[in-house]
Design an enzyme around this catalytic site. Structure first.
Site, mmCIF file in Angstrom:
data_model
loop_
_atom_site.group_PDB
_atom_site.id
_atom_site.type_symbol
_atom_site.label_atom_id
_atom_site.label_comp_id
_atom_site.label_asym_id
_atom_site.label_seq_id
_atom_site.Cartn_x
_atom_site.Cartn_y
_atom_site.Cartn_z
ATOM 1 N N GLY A 18 108.242 49.830 -69.786
ATOM 2 C CA GLY A 18 107.307 50.519 -68.908
ATOM 3 C C GLY A 18 107.488 52.028 -68.872
ATOM 4 O O GLY A 18 106.952 52.699 -67.993
ATOM 5 N N GLU B 9 114.998 43.421 -75.057
ATOM 6 C CA GLU B 9 114.222 44.398 -74.299
ATOM 7 C C GLU B 9 115.166 45.430 -73.683
ATOM 8 O O GLU B 9 115.710 45.197 -72.589
ATOM 9 C CB GLU B 9 113.439 43.702 -73.178
ATOM 10 C CG GLU B 9 112.437 42.693 -73.689
ATOM 11 C CD GLU B 9 111.299 42.493 -72.687
ATOM 12 O OE1 GLU B 9 110.156 42.614 -73.110
ATOM 13 O OE2 GLU B 9 111.568 42.259 -71.499
ATOM 14 N N ASN C 129 103.405 39.534 -71.620
ATOM 15 C CA ASN C 129 103.948 39.257 -70.287
ATOM 16 C C ASN C 129 103.130 40.051 -69.279
ATOM 17 O O ASN C 129 103.235 41.272 -69.218
ATOM 18 C CB ASN C 129 105.430 39.678 -70.258
ATOM 19 C CG ASN C 129 106.043 39.555 -68.875
ATOM 20 O OD1 ASN C 129 105.431 38.984 -67.963
ATOM 21 N ND2 ASN C 129 107.242 40.085 -68.709
ATOM 22 N N GLU D 100 113.705 42.398 -65.166
ATOM 23 C CA GLU D 100 113.210 42.571 -63.790
ATOM 24 C C GLU D 100 113.707 41.443 -62.894
ATOM 25 O O GLU D 100 113.953 41.649 -61.705
ATOM 26 C CB GLU D 100 111.675 42.673 -63.807
ATOM 27 C CG GLU D 100 111.228 44.018 -64.379
ATOM 28 C CD GLU D 100 109.929 43.979 -65.158
ATOM 29 O OE1 GLU D 100 109.159 43.012 -65.019
ATOM 30 O OE2 GLU D 100 109.681 44.936 -65.930
ATOM 31 N N SER E 187 107.671 48.994 -74.220
ATOM 32 C CA SER E 187 106.677 50.015 -74.615
ATOM 33 C C SER E 187 106.054 49.771 -75.990
ATOM 34 O O SER E 187 105.721 50.714 -76.704
ATOM 35 C CB SER E 187 107.290 51.426 -74.550
ATOM 36 O OG SER E 187 107.607 51.750 -73.208
ATOM 37 N N HIS F 269 114.371 37.793 -67.697
ATOM 38 C CA HIS F 269 113.766 39.121 -67.877
ATOM 39 C C HIS F 269 114.564 40.131 -67.053
ATOM 40 O O HIS F 269 115.038 39.814 -65.956
ATOM 41 C CB HIS F 269 112.299 39.092 -67.432
ATOM 42 C CG HIS F 269 111.561 40.336 -67.834
ATOM 43 N ND1 HIS F 269 111.681 41.506 -67.134
ATOM 44 C CD2 HIS F 269 110.744 40.595 -68.883
ATOM 45 C CE1 HIS F 269 110.952 42.446 -67.743
ATOM 46 N NE2 HIS F 269 110.370 41.913 -68.803
ATOM 47 N N LYS G 288 103.328 39.995 -66.103
ATOM 48 C CA LYS G 288 104.126 40.336 -64.911
ATOM 49 C C LYS G 288 103.332 40.045 -63.617
ATOM 50 O O LYS G 288 102.503 39.142 -63.611
ATOM 51 C CB LYS G 288 104.591 41.798 -64.995
ATOM 52 C CG LYS G 288 105.318 42.081 -66.317
ATOM 53 C CD LYS G 288 106.053 43.387 -66.344
ATOM 54 C CE LYS G 288 106.743 43.557 -67.693
ATOM 55 N NZ LYS G 288 107.548 44.758 -67.785
HETATM 56 P P1 13P Z 1 106.161 47.217 -71.368
HETATM 57 O O1 13P Z 1 105.531 46.769 -72.673
HETATM 58 O O2 13P Z 1 105.186 47.511 -70.302
HETATM 59 O O3 13P Z 1 107.178 48.284 -71.604
HETATM 60 O O4 13P Z 1 106.988 45.939 -70.823
HETATM 61 C C1 13P Z 1 107.835 45.247 -71.659
HETATM 62 C C2 13P Z 1 108.285 44.001 -70.995
HETATM 63 O O5 13P Z 1 109.034 44.043 -70.040
HETATM 64 C C3 13P Z 1 107.777 42.733 -71.514
HETATM 65 O O6 13P Z 1 108.465 41.650 -70.972
#
Ligand code: 13P
Length: 253
Positions: free
Chosen positions: A175, A169, A11, A99, A208, A97, A13
């Site tokens: 992150g 997740e 992803n 976010e 992560s 997601h 983003k």
């Molecule tokens: P990270 O791997 O940067 O922690 O992000 C995970 C994520 O949100 C994938 O959709």
């Protein structure tokens, strides 16, 4: 049970210019080994999707969008319909997601409508669920995930649940560099598996994931792959995670 497949999705983003995305796609295609049962998916930003689709045609890497609108094409300024994504060659779409939930007010009922919209146009939904750190600390992880799944899946037929992917997740792991331990992730994956009452739906872990911790996660019985954020933005680290998946399958096979 023997593991025969793993799914690695990246992803990207809200990152990368068109040029950077094209370059990353090129590097991934050059470095991609024989996949032997591993499925690789990338989700570039909307601005780079069509170029990626053209580049990926005929390759073993597949394309996902990061979001879609639930309505059919029409007067929804700024939004993108599933029909438009399918038209340019997307096969998958991330839905719900954390976010999107956190910054764009997406509720479980919106997630449900988006899942239906994806199915309407033949896109495979990758539905994200996960708890906040406060929810985990107050022992609410299972109830939060149960609600997310029940409300978003309420109008799905069981056959449709088998046709989508789920990504667990935990928000505290996204992150932050604080990956869930393989056992912690496995516990929630098993809970999700019990909720959906099928072993056919792949359940990916996200938060992560990196080349150092991927292998331990993939070795867990109910972890069917990873949804990778940060580490999917560099060809080397994403390819290394794909390599871990290939070798876990080989050891299991
Ligand atoms: P990270 O791997 O940067 O922690 O992000 C995970 C994520 O949100 C994938 O959709």
């Amino acid at each position: 049970m023997k593991k025969t497949a793993l799914i690695i999705a990246g992803n990207w983003k809200m990152n990368l210019t068109l040029g950077e995305s094209n370059e990353l796609v090129k590097q991934l295609l050059q470095g991609l080994p024989k996949l032997n049962g591993v499925q690789v998916i990338v989700a570039p930003p909307f601005t780079a999707l069509q170029a990626a689709a053209l580049e990926l045609k005929g390759s073993s890497m597949e394309l996902a969008a990061q979001d879609l609108h639930w309505e059919k094409p029409g007067a929804f300024t700024g939004a993108i319909a599933g029909e438009q994504l399918a038209d340019i060659g997307c096969r998958y779409v991330l839905i719900g997601h954390s976010e999107r939930r956190q910054y764009f007010g997406e509720t479980n009922s919106i997630v449900g409508k988006k899942i239906q919209a994806a199915f309407r146009v033949g896109l495979k939904p990758i539905v994200c669920v996960g708890e906040t750190v406060q929810e985990r600390e107050s022992q609410k992880t299972f109830s939060v995930i149960q609600t997310q799944i029940q409300q978003a899946f309420v109008s799905l037929r069981s056959k449709q649940i088998e046709e989508l992917f789920i990504a667990y997740e935990p928000i505290w792991a996204i992150g932050t560099g604080k990956v869930a331990s393989p056992e912690m992730a496995q516990e929630v994956h098993q809970f999700i598996r019990d909720q959906i009452k099928t072993s056919k739906t792949p359940i990916l872990y996200g938060g992560s994931v990196n080349p150092e911790n991927a292998r331990g996660l993939f070795a867990q019985p109910d972890i069917d792959g990873a949804l990778v954020g940060g580490a999917s933005l560099k060809a080397q680290s994403f390819l290394s995670i794909i390599g871990s998946a290939i070798s876990v399958l080989k050891e299991n096979g």
